[in-house]
Design an enzyme around this catalytic site. Structure first.
Site, short mmCIF file in Angstrom:
data_model
loop_
_atom_site.label_atom_id
_atom_site.label_comp_id
_atom_site.label_asym_id
_atom_site.label_seq_id
_atom_site.Cartn_x
_atom_site.Cartn_y
_atom_site.Cartn_z
N GLN A 132 7.97 4.02 5.44
CA GLN A 132 8.46 3.78 6.81
C GLN A 132 9.04 2.37 6.91
OE1 GLN A 132 5.28 5.33 9.79
NE2 GLN A 132 4.24 5.17 7.84
N ASN A 133 8.90 1.60 5.86
CA ASN A 133 9.31 0.19 5.91
C ASN A 133 10.82 0.04 5.73
OD1 ASN A 133 6.62 -0.21 6.14
ND2 ASN A 133 6.31 -1.01 4.07
N ARG A 141 13.88 -11.51 11.89
CA ARG A 141 13.07 -10.75 10.93
C ARG A 141 13.70 -10.75 9.54
NH1 ARG A 141 12.14 -5.09 13.20
NH2 ARG A 141 11.09 -4.82 11.22
N GLY A 155 -1.44 1.68 4.11
CA GLY A 155 -1.01 0.66 5.06
C GLY A 155 -0.18 1.15 6.22
N THR A 156 -0.55 2.31 6.76
CA THR A 156 0.13 2.77 7.98
C THR A 156 -0.91 3.13 9.03
OG1 THR A 156 1.60 4.41 9.00
CG2 THR A 156 0.43 5.12 7.02
N CYS A 163 32.73 3.40 14.36
CA CYS A 163 33.35 4.22 13.30
C CYS A 163 32.33 4.67 12.25
CB CYS A 163 34.50 3.46 12.63
SG CYS A 163 33.97 2.12 11.53
N CYS A 217 32.22 -5.10 13.01
CA CYS A 217 32.47 -4.19 11.90
C CYS A 217 33.65 -4.69 11.06
CB CYS A 217 32.76 -2.79 12.45
SG CYS A 217 33.30 -1.61 11.21
N CYS A 247 36.62 -1.96 11.72
CA CYS A 247 37.30 -1.74 13.00
C CYS A 247 37.04 -2.84 14.03
CB CYS A 247 36.91 -0.37 13.58
SG CYS A 247 35.25 -0.32 14.29
N HIS A 256 12.80 5.20 7.93
CA HIS A 256 13.25 4.45 9.11
C HIS A 256 14.39 3.49 8.80
CE1 HIS A 256 9.02 5.22 11.05
NE2 HIS A 256 9.81 6.27 11.11
C1 BJW Z 1 -3.04 -2.85 5.84
C2 BJW Z 1 -3.03 -4.18 5.41
C3 BJW Z 1 -3.16 -4.38 4.02
C4 BJW Z 1 -2.81 -4.21 7.53
N1 BJW Z 1 -3.29 -3.31 3.18
N2 BJW Z 1 -3.16 -1.82 5.01
C5 BJW Z 1 5.48 13.57 18.84
C6 BJW Z 1 4.43 13.19 19.66
C7 BJW Z 1 4.48 11.98 20.36
C8 BJW Z 1 5.59 11.15 20.26
C9 BJW Z 1 6.62 11.53 19.46
C10 BJW Z 1 6.56 12.71 18.75
N3 BJW Z 1 7.72 12.84 18.04
C11 BJW Z 1 8.48 11.75 18.26
C12 BJW Z 1 7.84 10.95 19.13
C13 BJW Z 1 8.35 9.67 19.65
C14 BJW Z 1 8.19 8.53 18.69
C15 BJW Z 1 6.71 8.29 18.37
O1 BJW Z 1 6.18 8.68 17.37
N4 BJW Z 1 6.04 7.57 19.25
C16 BJW Z 1 4.61 7.28 19.06
C17 BJW Z 1 4.43 5.76 19.02
C18 BJW Z 1 3.84 7.97 20.10
N5 BJW Z 1 8.94 8.77 17.46
C19 BJW Z 1 10.24 8.58 17.41
O2 BJW Z 1 10.89 8.25 18.40
C20 BJW Z 1 10.94 8.85 16.09
N6 BJW Z 1 12.04 9.70 16.30
C21 BJW Z 1 11.92 11.03 16.45
O3 BJW Z 1 10.88 11.61 16.25
O4 BJW Z 1 13.10 11.66 16.86
C22 BJW Z 1 12.98 12.94 17.46
C23 BJW Z 1 12.27 12.83 18.81
C24 BJW Z 1 12.49 11.76 19.64
C25 BJW Z 1 11.82 11.64 20.86
C26 BJW Z 1 10.90 12.61 21.23
C27 BJW Z 1 10.66 13.70 20.37
C28 BJW Z 1 11.37 13.80 19.15
C29 BJW Z 1 11.50 7.56 15.53
C30 BJW Z 1 10.45 6.57 15.20
C31 BJW Z 1 11.09 5.26 14.78
C32 BJW Z 1 10.07 4.16 14.52
N7 BJW Z 1 10.75 2.92 14.39
C33 BJW Z 1 10.00 1.73 14.02
C34 BJW Z 1 10.99 0.54 14.00
C35 BJW Z 1 11.87 0.67 12.74
C36 BJW Z 1 12.90 -0.39 12.65
C37 BJW Z 1 12.32 -1.77 12.50
O5 BJW Z 1 11.50 -2.05 11.61
O6 BJW Z 1 12.72 -2.59 13.29
O7 BJW Z 1 9.40 1.90 12.74
S1 BJW Z 1 8.60 1.42 15.09
C38 BJW Z 1 7.53 0.86 13.81
O8 BJW Z 1 6.43 1.79 13.65
C39 BJW Z 1 8.36 0.93 12.52
C40 BJW Z 1 7.35 1.45 11.53
O9 BJW Z 1 7.99 2.03 10.42
C41 BJW Z 1 6.57 2.43 12.35
C42 BJW Z 1 5.20 2.74 11.79
O10 BJW Z 1 4.38 1.62 11.77
P1 BJW Z 1 3.40 1.37 10.53
O11 BJW Z 1 4.16 1.22 9.30
O12 BJW Z 1 2.33 2.40 10.54
O13 BJW Z 1 2.82 -0.09 10.91
P2 BJW Z 1 1.61 -0.48 11.89
O14 BJW Z 1 1.79 -1.90 12.22
O15 BJW Z 1 1.49 0.47 13.01
O16 BJW Z 1 0.31 -0.28 11.00
C43 BJW Z 1 0.03 -1.11 9.90
C44 BJW Z 1 -1.24 -0.61 9.23
O17 BJW Z 1 -1.45 -1.39 8.06
C45 BJW Z 1 -2.49 -0.77 10.12
O18 BJW Z 1 -3.21 0.46 10.10
C46 BJW Z 1 -3.29 -1.85 9.41
O19 BJW Z 1 -4.71 -1.66 9.50
C47 BJW Z 1 -2.83 -1.71 7.98
N8 BJW Z 1 -2.90 -2.92 7.16
N9 BJW Z 1 -2.90 -5.02 6.44
C48 BJW Z 1 -3.29 -2.10 3.68
N10 BJW Z 1 -3.19 -5.66 3.46
ZN ZN Z 2 33.64 0.19 12.67
#
Ligand code: BJW
Ligand code: ZN
Length: 234
Positions: free
Chosen positions: A89-90, A58, A176-177, A118, A136, A139, A107
């Site tokens: 979120q990007n 990536r 775009g989310t 560390c 690292c 360390c 994120h």
């Molecule tokens: C266009 C376009 C164009 C296309 N113009 N638009 C409460 C309820 C239920 C679940 C949970 C909750 N609280 C926490 C959770 C668990 C979980 C969660 O939310 N899960 C759901 C999936 C159900 N959340 C977490 O675990 C988070 N941590 C947390 O809350 O800690 C406390 C906790 C933990 C566990 C339980 C309870 C509490 C952490 C979330 C981390 C997300 N990580 C990622 C990877 C990041 C690293 C990496 O990049 O490798 O983040 S996952 C991925 O999704 C990435 C993104 O930032 C994130 C959001 O995605 P995004 O940006 O919306 O992208 P897409 O692809 O989904 O959408 C793209 C959009 O663009 C689409 O709508 C298209 O139509 C549009 N589009 N072209 C404009 N040209």
């Molecule tokens: Zn280290």
């Protein structure tokens, strides 16, 4: 508009027209790669090399991408408005590459690495990384991408600042989310509760669409500059 607080929340769609893949949808990363094998702490503990190979791939892909007019428009907003907050979120760093100075990265950032032992944090733009998994420099233990995986907490101070910006804004632009990942997806609802106007830029419907005051169903690189041409203070 000049003194009206505006907050923008961006997701993968804002970078789609730069060539960065989104996560969900037809062409999304989660169609071909399993989130639970690549984007959780358990996955990393199980197979750090597999996870690193995916992140290295990536990073090489993102390295080829440049900011698009949507990123540039958000950078212009920061310059033109007195109270403007950009929350993303990007992890791709394209907002900064477009000239945005203050970006709340919920994120993390794919160009930053963090030590699992560390906690040393370093920036590393090398593509590909010479050693996988990378060691690292302090360390010698295992580095990980400084991004937020499922089940991990978001950086507390950044989330607090984003929450406050959502609470106080009068306009929230959601660009775009898919608005499916928490807690980021709650920020527009916080803004709505505070009486803000919600404008969504997304070619597809999301769970937020029915709450939005205005939905612009068009790609962000076209739609956001068009919107700003009308609303920017003269
Ligand atoms: C266009 C376009 C164009 C296309 N113009 N638009 C409460 C309820 C239920 C679940 C949970 C909750 N609280 C926490 C959770 C668990 C979980 C969660 O939310 N899960 C759901 C999936 C159900 N959340 C977490 O675990 C988070 N941590 C947390 O809350 O800690 C406390 C906790 C933990 C566990 C339980 C309870 C509490 C952490 C979330 C981390 C997300 N990580 C990622 C990877 C990041 C690293 C990496 O990049 O490798 O983040 S996952 C991925 O999704 C990435 C993104 O930032 C994130 C959001 O995605 P995004 O940006 O919306 O992208 P897409 O692809 O989904 O959408 C793209 C959009 O663009 C689409 O709508 C298209 O139509 C549009 N589009 N072209 C404009 N040209
Ligand atoms: Zn280290």
């Amino acid at each position: 508009m000049l003194d009206t607080p505006v907050t923008a929340l961006t997701g993968a769609g804002v970078s789609a027209e730069s060539g960065v893949p989104t996560f969900r949808g037809e062409e999304g990363l989660w169609r071909r790669h399993r989130a639970d094998e690549l984007a959780t702490p358990t996955a990393f503990r199980r197979d750090p090399l597999l996870v690193w190979e995916w992140y290295d791939w990536r990073r090489r892909l993102i390295d080829q991408c440049r900011p698009n007019p949507a990123h540039h428009t958000l950078a212009s907003m920061e310059q033109a408005l007195n109270v403007f907050t950009l929350i993303t979120q990007n992890v791709d760093g394209l907002h900064q590459a477009a000239g945005s100075n203050n970006v709340l990265e919920l994120h993390g950032n794919i160009w930053r690495l963090r030590c699992t032992a560390c906690n040393h944090v370093c920036e590393d733009h090398r593509v590909p990384l010479p050693d996988l998994p990378p060691p690292c420099p302090q360390c010698g233990q295992l580095l990980r991408p400084d991004v937020v995986w499922f089940g991990e907490s978001l950086p507390g101070e950044i989330l607090d600042t984003a929450w406050a910006a959502a609470e106080r804004c009068r306009t929230i632009l959601v660009i775009g989310t898919s608005a499916t990942v928490q807690p980021a997806a709650s920020l527009p609802l916080v803004a709505l509760r505070g009486g803000a106007t919600l404008v969504e830029f997304n070619p597809a419907e999301t769970p937020l669409s029915r709450h939005a005051h205005r939905v612009i169903r068009a790609p962000a690189a076209q739609a956001l500059p068009d919107w700003w041409a009308v609303y920017r203070p003269s």
